[in-house]
Design a protein around this motif. Structure first.
Motif, mmCIF file in Angstrom:
data_model
loop_
_atom_site.group_PDB
_atom_site.id
_atom_site.type_symbol
_atom_site.label_atom_id
_atom_site.label_comp_id
_atom_site.label_asym_id
_atom_site.label_seq_id
_atom_site.Cartn_x
_atom_site.Cartn_y
_atom_site.Cartn_z
ATOM 1 N N GLY A 218 0.830 -1.188 0.000
ATOM 2 C CA GLY A 218 0.000 0.000 0.000
ATOM 3 C C GLY A 218 0.870 1.246 0.000
ATOM 4 O O GLY A 218 1.885 1.302 0.705
ATOM 5 N N LEU A 219 0.498 2.236 -0.766
ATOM 6 C CA LEU A 219 1.281 3.460 -0.890
ATOM 7 C C LEU A 219 0.631 4.641 -0.172
ATOM 8 O O LEU A 219 1.088 5.771 -0.313
ATOM 9 C CB LEU A 219 1.466 3.803 -2.382
ATOM 10 C CG LEU A 219 2.220 2.756 -3.213
ATOM 11 C CD1 LEU A 219 2.271 3.191 -4.670
ATOM 12 C CD2 LEU A 219 3.616 2.530 -2.673
ATOM 13 N N MET A 220 -0.426 4.360 0.596
ATOM 14 C CA MET A 220 -1.105 5.425 1.331
ATOM 15 C C MET A 220 -1.320 4.954 2.765
ATOM 16 O O MET A 220 -1.192 3.770 3.076
ATOM 17 C CB MET A 220 -2.453 5.773 0.676
ATOM 18 C CG MET A 220 -2.341 6.231 -0.775
ATOM 19 S SD MET A 220 -3.945 6.535 -1.531
ATOM 20 C CE MET A 220 -4.489 7.966 -0.608
ATOM 21 N N THR A 221 -1.637 5.864 3.649
ATOM 22 C CA THR A 221 -1.896 5.505 5.037
ATOM 23 C C THR A 221 -3.128 4.599 5.128
ATOM 24 O O THR A 221 -4.114 4.819 4.423
ATOM 25 C CB THR A 221 -2.127 6.762 5.895
ATOM 26 O OG1 THR A 221 -2.594 6.347 7.187
ATOM 27 C CG2 THR A 221 -3.162 7.670 5.266
ATOM 28 N N PRO A 222 -3.100 3.584 5.972
ATOM 29 C CA PRO A 222 -4.264 2.683 6.095
ATOM 30 C C PRO A 222 -5.499 3.373 6.645
ATOM 31 O O PRO A 222 -6.601 2.822 6.570
ATOM 32 C CB PRO A 222 -3.750 1.602 7.050
ATOM 33 C CG PRO A 222 -2.623 2.240 7.796
ATOM 34 C CD PRO A 222 -1.985 3.182 6.834
ATOM 35 N N PHE A 223 -5.342 4.562 7.188
ATOM 36 C CA PHE A 223 -6.499 5.283 7.715
ATOM 37 C C PHE A 223 -7.259 6.008 6.607
ATOM 38 O O PHE A 223 -8.350 6.527 6.835
ATOM 39 C CB PHE A 223 -6.041 6.280 8.787
ATOM 40 C CG PHE A 223 -5.352 5.616 9.953
ATOM 41 C CD1 PHE A 223 -6.090 4.924 10.899
ATOM 42 C CD2 PHE A 223 -3.979 5.654 10.075
ATOM 43 C CE1 PHE A 223 -5.469 4.302 11.960
ATOM 44 C CE2 PHE A 223 -3.339 5.039 11.147
ATOM 45 C CZ PHE A 223 -4.092 4.351 12.095
ATOM 46 N N ASP A 224 -6.675 6.084 5.423
ATOM 47 C CA ASP A 224 -7.363 6.690 4.294
ATOM 48 C C ASP A 224 -8.519 5.781 3.877
ATOM 49 O O ASP A 224 -8.356 4.569 3.747
ATOM 50 C CB ASP A 224 -6.384 6.888 3.134
ATOM 51 C CG ASP A 224 -7.031 7.595 1.959
ATOM 52 O OD1 ASP A 224 -7.695 6.894 1.171
ATOM 53 O OD2 ASP A 224 -6.859 8.813 1.823
ATOM 54 N N THR A 225 -9.700 6.336 3.664
ATOM 55 C CA THR A 225 -10.879 5.520 3.363
ATOM 56 C C THR A 225 -10.722 4.732 2.066
ATOM 57 O O THR A 225 -11.136 3.573 1.978
ATOM 58 C CB THR A 225 -12.129 6.418 3.262
ATOM 59 O OG1 THR A 225 -11.885 7.450 2.291
ATOM 60 C CG2 THR A 225 -12.440 7.052 4.613
ATOM 61 N N LYS A 228 -8.404 1.849 2.675
ATOM 62 C CA LYS A 228 -9.064 0.816 3.476
ATOM 63 C C LYS A 228 -9.821 -0.157 2.588
ATOM 64 O O LYS A 228 -9.789 -1.370 2.799
ATOM 65 C CB LYS A 228 -10.004 1.468 4.481
ATOM 66 C CG LYS A 228 -10.690 0.480 5.406
ATOM 67 C CD LYS A 228 -11.601 1.187 6.390
ATOM 68 C CE LYS A 228 -12.313 0.178 7.288
ATOM 69 N NZ LYS A 228 -13.233 0.847 8.245
ATOM 70 N N ASP A 229 -10.508 0.352 1.563
ATOM 71 C CA ASP A 229 -11.235 -0.509 0.630
ATOM 72 C C ASP A 229 -10.283 -1.446 -0.114
ATOM 73 O O ASP A 229 -10.570 -2.631 -0.309
ATOM 74 C CB ASP A 229 -12.011 0.342 -0.379
ATOM 75 C CG ASP A 229 -13.127 1.152 0.281
ATOM 76 O OD1 ASP A 229 -13.545 0.764 1.386
ATOM 77 O OD2 ASP A 229 -13.553 2.152 -0.309
ATOM 78 N N VAL A 230 -9.134 -0.909 -0.522
ATOM 79 C CA VAL A 230 -8.148 -1.715 -1.245
ATOM 80 C C VAL A 230 -7.620 -2.838 -0.359
ATOM 81 O O VAL A 230 -7.516 -3.999 -0.777
ATOM 82 C CB VAL A 230 -6.980 -0.829 -1.741
ATOM 83 C CG1 VAL A 230 -5.862 -1.689 -2.328
ATOM 84 C CG2 VAL A 230 -7.475 0.160 -2.781
ATOM 85 N N LEU A 231 -7.305 -2.517 0.907
ATOM 86 C CA LEU A 231 -6.758 -3.511 1.825
ATOM 87 C C LEU A 231 -7.782 -4.596 2.146
ATOM 88 O O LEU A 231 -7.441 -5.772 2.267
ATOM 89 C CB LEU A 231 -6.284 -2.827 3.109
ATOM 90 C CG LEU A 231 -5.095 -1.869 2.959
ATOM 91 C CD1 LEU A 231 -4.782 -1.196 4.282
ATOM 92 C CD2 LEU A 231 -3.872 -2.614 2.430
ATOM 93 N N GLU A 232 -9.044 -4.218 2.287
ATOM 94 C CA GLU A 232 -10.083 -5.213 2.566
ATOM 95 C C GLU A 232 -10.270 -6.155 1.387
ATOM 96 O O GLU A 232 -10.441 -7.370 1.555
ATOM 97 C CB GLU A 232 -11.401 -4.508 2.904
ATOM 98 C CG GLU A 232 -11.389 -3.817 4.258
ATOM 99 C CD GLU A 232 -12.705 -3.121 4.564
ATOM 100 O OE1 GLU A 232 -13.535 -3.031 3.632
ATOM 101 O OE2 GLU A 232 -12.891 -2.683 5.716
#
Length: 265
Positions: A218-225, A228-232
Motif C-alpha cells: 500500500g502506498l497510502m496511510t491505512p487510515f485513508d478511506t 481501506k477498501d483496497v486492503l479489505e
C-alpha cells in the motif's frame, strides 16, 4: 561408459552389477579411439530401429525436426560413405520427446521441493536488494525492479524467454496492477510512476524452478478511506487463495472461496 585408463579398475568395481553396461578406456596415445568407438556404438544401437525418440529443445528446433537432428555430429557420422548406411533420418521416423519430458519434470515431488528450497535464499536476496533499492530511490519504480528482473534473466541465459510468461518478474504501480494476470516478457515492461497511486504489486520468479513470490504494497496511510477498501479487497483475495491451497480444488471448495470473496469484497 567412456573413462580414463587410470579410472578403469575403480569404475569396473562400481558398475559390476549394472546390466547392459560396458566400460571403454583407451591408451592416451590413440586420440581417435573414443570417437570411433562412440560412432560404432551409436550405429549398432539405431541400425535396426524404425522409429527414434529424440530430445530437441524449442530453441534448437528448426522448421524440420529431421534436418535439426542431421546436424548433430554423431548423426552426421552415421552417413559417412565408409559405413554405407546413408542418412539416418531418411528411412526412420523421429519423435521429439522433449515436450513430454519437460511435462514430467515439471511435476513436484520430494526431490523437486528440496531442490527448490535450496534456491530460495538467492531469490530472497534479490527481493531484499529490490526493496532496499526502492527505499533509496523511492519514486523510481522502474529502477527498483532491476534486481529481481536481472536475477531471472541471468539464470535463463541458456534459454532466453522471448514470449510472455505469468508470473513474471516485474513491478506494477497504480493502474498497471490490472495487468497482474497478463503474460509479459521479462524486462520489457517499465513501471510508470503515478502520483496518486494507492498500491503496487511486486513479483519475483526463480529462473530454474519457477517458484514465484508476490506481494502487494500500500502506498497510502491505512487510515485513508480509499486505501481501506483496497486492503479489505486484498485480504478477501488472500483468504480465497488460502482456502484453495489448504484443501483439494473441488466444486464445494470453489463455491466456498467464491462465497468468502463476495462476503468480504
Amino acid at each position: 561408459i567412456f573413462c580414463k585408463k587410470a579410472d578403469f579398475q575403480d569404475l569396473t568395481l562400481r558398475s559390476a552389477r549394472w546390466d547392459a553396461t560396458s566400460l571403454v578406456a583407451s591408451d592416451d596415445s590413440d586420440v581417435d579411439y573414443y570417437e570411433d568407438k562412440k560412432i560404432g556404438t551409436f550405429i549398432e544401437m539405431v541400425k535396426d530401429c524404425q522409429k527414434l525418440g529424440v530430445f530437441v529443445g524449442q530453441n534448437e528446433l528448426s522448421q524440420d525436426l529431421k534436418m535439426t537432428v542431421e546436424k548433430w555430429p554423431v548423426v552426421q557420422a552415421f552417413g559417412y560413405d565408409e559405413f554405407g548406411m546413408g542418412f539416418m533420418t531418411l528411412n526412420r521416423q523421429l519423435v521429439n520427446l522433449e515436450p513430454k519430458l519437460a511435462e514430467i519434470f515439471s511435476f513436484w515431488d520430494t526431490t523437486a521441493v528440496s531442490w527448490a528450497k535450496q534456491t530460495m535464499p538467492k531469490l530472497q536476496k534479490a527481493w531484499a536488494d529490490a526493496v532496499l533499492f526502492h527505499d533509496q530511490h523511492s519514486r523510481e519504480e522502474a529502477l527498483a525492479a532491476a534486481p529481481i528482473v536481472d536475477y531471472f534473466i541471468y539464470g535463463r541465459l541458456d534459454d532466453e524467454v522471448n514470449c510472455g510468461i505469468s508470473p513474471c518478474p516485474r513491478l506494477l504501480v497504480g493502474k498497471q496492477t490490472q495487468q497482474i494476470l497478463k503474460d509479459e516478457i521479462p524486462g520489457e515492461t517499465i513501471a510508470v510512476d503515478e502520483a496518486d497511486a494507492r498500491q503496487m504489486i511486486w513479483e519475483a520468479v526463480d529462473p530454474m524452478t519457477g517458484v514465484a513470490m508476490t506481494r502487494t504494497y500500500g502506498l497510502m496511510t491505512p487510515f485513508d478511506t480509499k486505501m481501506k477498501d483496497v486492503l479489505e479487497a486484498y485480504a478477501a483475495c488472500c483468504r480465497c487463495c488460502r482456502s484453495l491451497l489448504l484443501e483439494n480444488v473441488k466444486t464445494d471448495v470453489l463455491r466456498k472461496a467464491t462465497e468468502i470473496f463476495r462476503k468480504e469484497g
